[in-house]
Enzyme design. Sequence first.
Site, PDB file in Angstrom:
ATOM      1  N   GLU A 360       0.822  -1.212   0.000  1.00 30.06           N
ATOM      2  CA  GLU A 360       0.000   0.000   0.000  1.00 30.06           C
ATOM      3  C   GLU A 360       0.856   1.261   0.000  1.00 30.06           C
ATOM      4  O   GLU A 360       1.174   1.804   1.058  1.00 30.06           O
ATOM      5  CB  GLU A 360      -0.922   0.010   1.229  1.00 30.06           C
ATOM      6  CG  GLU A 360      -1.989  -1.069   1.178  1.00 30.06           C
ATOM      7  CD  GLU A 360      -2.967  -1.013   2.351  1.00 30.06           C
ATOM      8  OE1 GLU A 360      -2.713  -0.253   3.318  1.00 30.06           O
ATOM      9  OE2 GLU A 360      -3.978  -1.739   2.299  1.00 30.06           O
ATOM     10  N   GLU A 448      -6.161  -7.499  -0.596  1.00 35.62           N
ATOM     11  CA  GLU A 448      -6.417  -7.318   0.836  1.00 35.62           C
ATOM     12  C   GLU A 448      -7.702  -6.525   1.012  1.00 35.62           C
ATOM     13  O   GLU A 448      -7.910  -5.498   0.369  1.00 35.62           O
ATOM     14  CB  GLU A 448      -5.271  -6.553   1.502  1.00 35.62           C
ATOM     15  CG  GLU A 448      -5.450  -6.422   3.018  1.00 35.62           C
ATOM     16  CD  GLU A 448      -4.427  -5.486   3.669  1.00 35.62           C
ATOM     17  OE1 GLU A 448      -3.212  -5.727   3.513  1.00 35.62           O
ATOM     18  OE2 GLU A 448      -4.865  -4.512   4.314  1.00 35.62           O
TER      19      GLU A 448
HETATM   20  C1  IDC Z   1      -2.933  -3.601  10.667  1.00 34.59           C
HETATM   21  C2  IDC Z   1      -3.139  -4.724  11.663  1.00 34.59           C
HETATM   22  C3  IDC Z   1      -2.809  -4.257  13.054  1.00 34.59           C
HETATM   23  C4  IDC Z   1      -1.424  -3.637  13.047  1.00 34.59           C
HETATM   24  C5  IDC Z   1      -1.328  -2.545  11.985  1.00 34.59           C
HETATM   25  C6  IDC Z   1       0.055  -1.939  11.873  1.00 34.59           C
HETATM   26  O1  IDC Z   1      -4.455  -5.202  11.582  1.00 34.59           O
HETATM   27  O2  IDC Z   1      -2.880  -5.336  13.974  1.00 34.59           O
HETATM   28  O3  IDC Z   1      -1.157  -3.093  14.321  1.00 34.59           O
HETATM   29  O4  IDC Z   1      -1.657  -3.087  10.743  1.00 34.59           O
HETATM   30  O5  IDC Z   1       0.982  -2.884  11.493  1.00 34.59           O
HETATM   31  C7  IDC Z   1      -3.959  -2.180   5.911  1.00 34.59           C
HETATM   32  C8  IDC Z   1      -2.621  -2.802   5.976  1.00 34.59           C
HETATM   33  C9  IDC Z   1      -2.533  -3.771   7.129  1.00 34.59           C
HETATM   34  C10 IDC Z   1      -3.280  -3.260   8.341  1.00 34.59           C
HETATM   35  C11 IDC Z   1      -4.746  -3.215   7.953  1.00 34.59           C
HETATM   36  C12 IDC Z   1      -5.688  -2.822   9.091  1.00 34.59           C
HETATM   37  O6  IDC Z   1      -2.230  -3.406   4.770  1.00 34.59           O
HETATM   38  O7  IDC Z   1      -1.184  -3.967   7.435  1.00 34.59           O
HETATM   39  O8  IDC Z   1      -3.110  -4.166   9.382  1.00 34.59           O
HETATM   40  N1  IDC Z   1      -4.916  -2.305   6.832  1.00 34.59           N
HETATM   41  O9  IDC Z   1      -5.379  -1.558   9.567  1.00 34.59           O
HETATM   42  N2  IDC Z   1      -4.394  -1.377   4.965  1.00 34.59           N
HETATM   43  C13 IDC Z   1      -5.626  -0.953   5.292  1.00 34.59           C
HETATM   44  C14 IDC Z   1      -5.976  -1.542   6.485  1.00 34.59           C
END
Ligand code: IDC
Length: 524
Positions: A360, A448
Site C-alpha cells: 500500500e 487485501e
Molecule cells: C494492521 C493490523 C494491526 C497492526 C497494523 C500496523 O491489523 O494489527 O497493528 O496493521 O501494522 C492495511 C494494511 C494492514 C493493516 C490493515 C488494518 O495493509 O497492514 O493491518 N490495513 O489496519 N491497509 C488498510 C488496512
Amino acid sequence: MKNSPKMLYYFSILILAVFFMSLTATSALAFTDVNANAWYAETVEAMAAENLLSGYPDGSFRPESTISAAEFVAITARCADLTPISGQTSHWAANIMEAALRANWYDWDELPPTGEKFDQPIPRKLAVKVLMRALLPEIQGDYNKQSQKIRDFSELNGRYYEPVLAAYEAGIVSGDSNGCFRPESGLRRCEACVLFRQALKVTKNVPKAPTEQQFSPQPVQTLGDGVSKNGWLQVKGTQLCNEQGQPVALRGMSSHGIQWFSQFTGPQAIQNTAQYGANVFRVAMYTAENGYLSNPSDMQQKVIQAVDAAIACDMYVIIDWHILSDGNPMDHVSEAETFFSTMAQRYQNSPNVLYEICNEPNGNVSWSGDVKPYAQRIIQAIRTQSPQALILIGSPTWSQDIHLAAADPLEQSNLMYTFHFYAGTHGKDLQKRLLDALNLNLPVFVSEWGVSRADGSGGVFLPESAAWLDLLDQHGISWCAWSLCDKNESSAALLPGTPPDQPWSDQNFTQAGAFLFFRFSYGR
Ligand code: IDC
C-alpha cells in the site's frame, strides 16, 4: 311416452343442476380452499392460470396463512423468470434463494443462504424490496410525495426507503385502512398475491430502461480449484484466467504480519484454510515495523516456509512486499529488487506463486512519479527469472487509487492492479471507482480487504462486506481477506488462543472468520 308437465319440470331441474355444476367446475378453482366469492379469488385464479402459484400438495392454497420468506421469493422468482443456482442447504427453496441473493434482490443478512430465516414470515418491508428489485428496479419514488402517504413512515428503516417509496409511487402498495404500511408485519398469502398481480400489471406498462451494460453485466462464472487444475494464471482483458483460458477467481486469506504471527503461516494453519475452500494464501511480509528491512534473512526464510506450505496444499500463494509506514516503494527499491529476484528464481517453475510488489503506497507518493517506475524495475527483476509470473501492482492512497493506474497503466502484460478496501470505512464511492476502472479495462485483484474499519478494528460490518463480495463475484474478481491470526482485533479470523497446529472447527472462528471461511466456496 307422453311428456307430462311433471316430468318436464324434473327434467329441467336436472338440466339446470348439471349446468350449475359445470359452471362451478370451470370457474373453480385451482385450489380447494379459495372461495369463488373471496375478494382475492380472481387474482389468485389468474395467477394460478399463469402457473405462478403452485399451492400445497393437498390442493389447498391457504390464502389466510402468513407467507414465508421462501414462499414469497419463490413466487417472485416465477414472476421474474429467475434461473435457480445450486444452493447451500437441502431446503426446498435453497436454489431459488441462492439465485435471488446473487441477483441482489436482498442482502445476505436479510435472508442468509444458510436458510435459518427461509421459513419465517417475510416482513412487508422486505417483501416489497424483493418485489421491486426483481420486477421493477427502474422505478423511483418521490420521497416528499410518497413518504407523506405513509402514516407510520417513521417506523420504516432507511434501508427500505427506496423500494417502499417506489412501490407507493407505482401504486403497487397503498397501505391499510389507517394509511399505515406496517413495515414489520407479515403478509397473508392472499395479500401477497395482490401485490404480485399489481406489480406484474405495472411491469407491462413500464418501458424497460436500457440496461447499463457496463455496470451490470452477467455475473462472470469463475472456477475455483487449485493449481493442479488451473496451472499458470493469465490475464485476459480484465479477467484472471487459468492456463486453458477459462475465468478463475481466487479466494482466500492474507496472513497478518509474519514477523508477529508466523505460527499461522505454517503447514497446518494453511491446510486448515484450504480445507474450507480457499485456493489462495497471501504472505504479508512487512518491510518496516521489524520486518524485512531489519531482518532480511529471517523474514525471507519465513516467507519460503509459508510459500512451500501453500504449494503443498495446491494453493496459489502471493508473496507480498508489505510496505505500510514506509509509504513510498522507491525508498527501498533495491532491497525489493534483490528480494523479488531471489524469490522469482527459486519459484520460477512454480505456477503457484504470485508477486505483490508493494502492498500500500501512501503519503507523499505519486503513481507516475514513484509507483509506476518502481513497478517497472521490479517487474523486470521478476520476469528475468520467471517470465510467466503474474504480478500484482499497488497504487497510492493504500492501493485505492486504481483510477490513476487506469489512466496510465504499465505496458507489460499479465499484470493486475491491487485494490484494497475495508467494509466499515469504504462504500459506494470506492465501489464506483472499481467499476470505473473495470470499464477502462484495468484488471483488478483485491489482494487485501477487511470486514472491519480500515484500522483493522470496529464492527464487524457483515452486510457491507457481503455487498462488497457480491460485487466482486459479479465481476469475477479474486480476493484475500485480512487476516489469518488470533489477534484481539475484529478483522482477525480466529479467536484468541486458536491452536495454529491443529485442525479447526467452527468454534475457532471470530464473526469475521465465520463469515470469510464460508465465502471461500460460496456459489461454487
Ligand atoms: C494492521 C493490523 C494491526 C497492526 C497494523 C500496523 O491489523 O494489527 O497493528 O496493521 O501494522 C492495511 C494494511 C494492514 C493493516 C490493515 C488494518 O495493509 O497492514 O493491518 N490495513 O489496519 N491497509 C488498510 C488496512
